[in-house]
Design a protein around this motif. Structure first.
Motif, PDB file in Angstrom:
ATOM      1  N   HIS A 116       0.799  -1.226   0.000  1.00 45.77           N
ATOM      2  CA  HIS A 116       0.000   0.000   0.000  1.00 45.77           C
ATOM      3  C   HIS A 116       0.831   1.277   0.000  1.00 45.77           C
ATOM      4  CE1 HIS A 116      -3.223  -2.582   2.156  1.00 45.77           C
ATOM      5  NE2 HIS A 116      -3.337  -2.676   0.851  1.00 45.77           N
ATOM      6  N   ARG A 117       2.118   1.141   0.307  1.00 54.82           N
ATOM      7  CA  ARG A 117       2.920   2.344   0.515  1.00 54.82           C
ATOM      8  C   ARG A 117       2.947   3.298  -0.670  1.00 54.82           C
ATOM      9  NH1 ARG A 117       7.635  -0.908   3.443  1.00 54.82           N
ATOM     10  NH2 ARG A 117       6.200  -1.760   4.983  1.00 54.82           N
ATOM     11  N   PRO A 118       3.200   2.801  -1.864  1.00 50.74           N
ATOM     12  CA  PRO A 118       3.255   3.752  -2.985  1.00 50.74           C
ATOM     13  C   PRO A 118       1.926   4.484  -3.176  1.00 50.74           C
ATOM     14  CG  PRO A 118       4.080   1.579  -3.638  1.00 50.74           C
ATOM     15  CD  PRO A 118       3.464   1.426  -2.284  1.00 50.74           C
ATOM     16  N   GLU A 119       0.854   3.710  -3.079  1.00 45.58           N
ATOM     17  CA  GLU A 119      -0.481   4.292  -3.257  1.00 45.58           C
ATOM     18  C   GLU A 119      -0.749   5.363  -2.192  1.00 45.58           C
ATOM     19  OE1 GLU A 119      -3.401   1.315  -2.634  1.00 45.58           O
ATOM     20  OE2 GLU A 119      -5.095   2.694  -2.899  1.00 45.58           O
ATOM     21  N   VAL A 120      -0.432   5.036  -0.957  1.00 41.36           N
ATOM     22  CA  VAL A 120      -0.702   5.988   0.121  1.00 41.36           C
ATOM     23  C   VAL A 120       0.180   7.230  -0.020  1.00 41.36           C
ATOM     24  CG1 VAL A 120      -0.477   6.370   2.604  1.00 41.36           C
ATOM     25  CG2 VAL A 120      -1.610   4.317   1.752  1.00 41.36           C
ATOM     26  N   GLU A 121       1.418   7.031  -0.379  1.00 42.15           N
ATOM     27  CA  GLU A 121       2.282   8.195  -0.571  1.00 42.15           C
ATOM     28  C   GLU A 121       1.710   9.116  -1.638  1.00 42.15           C
ATOM     29  OE1 GLU A 121       6.281   5.899  -0.750  1.00 42.15           O
ATOM     30  OE2 GLU A 121       6.781   7.904  -0.021  1.00 42.15           O
ATOM     31  N   GLN A 122       1.131   8.500  -2.647  1.00 38.58           N
ATOM     32  CA  GLN A 122       0.561   9.313  -3.713  1.00 38.58           C
ATOM     33  C   GLN A 122      -0.721  10.022  -3.228  1.00 38.58           C
ATOM     34  OE1 GLN A 122      -1.681   7.475  -6.795  1.00 38.58           O
ATOM     35  NE2 GLN A 122      -2.297   9.622  -7.101  1.00 38.58           N
ATOM     36  N   ILE A 123      -1.510   9.312  -2.455  1.00 37.96           N
ATOM     37  CA  ILE A 123      -2.758   9.914  -1.978  1.00 37.96           C
ATOM     38  C   ILE A 123      -2.494  11.099  -1.048  1.00 37.96           C
ATOM     39  CG2 ILE A 123      -4.800   9.518  -0.527  1.00 37.96           C
ATOM     40  CD1 ILE A 123      -4.824   6.628  -1.589  1.00 37.96           C
ATOM     41  N   ILE A 124      -1.534  10.923  -0.159  1.00 39.60           N
ATOM     42  CA  ILE A 124      -1.370  11.981   0.846  1.00 39.60           C
ATOM     43  C   ILE A 124      -0.655  13.211   0.305  1.00 39.60           C
ATOM     44  CG2 ILE A 124      -1.354  10.278   2.709  1.00 39.60           C
ATOM     45  CD1 ILE A 124       1.587  10.760   3.098  1.00 39.60           C
TER      46      ILE A 124
END
Lengths: 179, 179
Positions: B167-175
Motif C-alpha cells: 500500500h505504501r506507494p499508493e498511500v504516498e501518492q494519496i497523501i
DNA sequence: AAAAATATGTCAACATGGCTGACATAAATT
DNA sequence: AATTTATGTCAGCCATGTTGACATATTTTT
C-alpha cells in the motif's frame, strides 16, 4: 481550494499577514494534513491482520481490545478496563460475557475488595492474544527499524504528545510494565 | 506471564536459544507492545475532538472520513473513495446520500467518462471540513514539534513503514498533493 | 451493431458494537 | 443503619459495517 481552505477560516495556526497567498502557511498545513492521513492509513493497516484472525473465532475488534488489555494487565478490574476502553459497561459486558463463556477470560473475586471481579486470561486466552499480537509486533518492529537510530525514540515522543495532555501520565503508566 | 507469553508461541522474532528466560527478547517484546498501545491510545484521542464536532451535526465518523477525503481530493470518483475507505459501496452510499441531501457534498457527472460521479465539497462542506481538521492539525502540529528536529521525519518514516508494503506507494501518492 | 465490461445506484436483510435508561445485588464505607 | 461503590443485567435504539441481488447508463470490445 481544499488544502488552502483548510487553514483560512479556522485561522488558529500561524497566520502572519492575512490576505495575500501565503506559501509558508500552506506548506505547513500540507505537512500536517499528510500526518493526519498517515495516522488514518497506518491505523487502518495496523488492525487489518488481527481482524482476519478474529474472524476465525467469530470475534471482533471489541474482543481484541479486551483480550489485549486483560492480557497486559492481569487482575485488572472492570472499572479500570472501562476507563481504558472508554465504552459503557453495557458494551463491555456483552463482549466480556462472550469471552468468559467461551473460556478465554476468567474472573476472580477481589481478595481485598470482594466487590471487584478481577479479570485474567485463561491459557486459551493467552494463546489467542499471542496470535493477535504476533503480526502487530512484526509490523511495529519492522516500522521502528525503518525509523533508523533515534527514530524509535522520536516516534514514541510524537505518539505520546499526540495524546490529550491530561491522559499522558495515565497512559505512560498503563503501557509501561516492569517484568 | 503476559509479556513473555506474548512472544513464546509466536516465536517468529529474535529467539536466540529457546528454553531459559530470555531477558533481551522480553525487553524487545516490551518495547513493541508499548508501541502497539501508543497507537491505540494515540488514535483514540486523535478522533475524540472531531467526534464531538460531528455530534452537533448529527454526523458520525463515517461522514468525517468522506468529507475529509472528498475535500482533499476534489473530483474523486466513488470507486477511488471506496478504495481509500475500504468499505462497501452500500455503506458508502448511506453516508454519501446524507451528505448530499444536506448540502455538504455535490456530484458532477464525469466529463471524460460520463458514468462517473465526481465528488466535491460544497462551501458548507468545506467549512465543516475546516472545523473538523482544525483540532487535528493543532494536535499534530504540537505532537510533531515534541519530536524535536528530525523527529518529524523519523515519525513519518515509521508511520509509512507501518503500512502494508503493497500500500505504501499508493498511500504516498494519496497523501501528497502539490498546491 | 451487438455484446460485454464498467461505474454507479438501490433494495433488502442482517451483524457488530456503540449508546441510554432503569433497576438489582453485594460489599465497603460512613 | 444508611449510603456509596463495583458490578451485573434487561431492554431497546442507533450508526455503520456486511452480503446478495438486481437495475441503469455508459464505455469498451468483439
Amino acid at each position: 481550494m481544499r488544502p488552502a481552505a483548510a487553514m483560512e477560516p479556522a485561522g488558529k495556526g500561524a497566520k502572519p499577514h492575512a490576505g495575500r497567498p501565503d506559501a509558508p502557511a500552506a506548506a505547513d498545513a500540507e505537512r500536517l494534513i499528510e500526518a493526519i492521513e498517515l495516522l488514518f492509513f497506518g491505523y487502518r493497516d495496523f488492525v487489518s491482520e488481527p481482524d482476519e484472525i478474529l474472524a476465525a473465532y467469530e470475534f471482533g475488534r471489541a474482543h481484541h481490545r479486551v483480550v489485549h488489555f486483560v492480557g497486559r494487565n492481569p487482575g485488572i478490574t472492570v472499572a479500570e478496563l472501562l476507563d481504558i476502553l472508554r465504552i459503557t459497561k453495557q458494551s463491555l459486558a456483552r463482549v466480556l460475557r462472550q469471552l468468559i463463556e467461551r473460556g478465554f477470560v476468567e474472573q476472580k473475586t477481589g481478595e481485598k475488595d470482594r466487590r471487584q471481579r478481577r479479570l485474567y486470561l485463561t491459557s486459551a486466552g493467552g494463546e489467542l492474544l499471542d496470535r493477535l499480537m504476533a503480526p502487530q509486533m512484526d509490523r511495529v518492529r519492522n516500522a521502528l527499524a525503518a525509523g533508523g537510530p533515534g527514530g524509535e525514540v522520536a516516534w514514541r515522543e510524537v505518539m505520546l504528545a499526540l495524546l490529550d495532555e491530561e491522559h499522558r501520565p495515565e497512559v505512560e503508566q498503563i503501557i509501561s510494565k516492569e517484568p
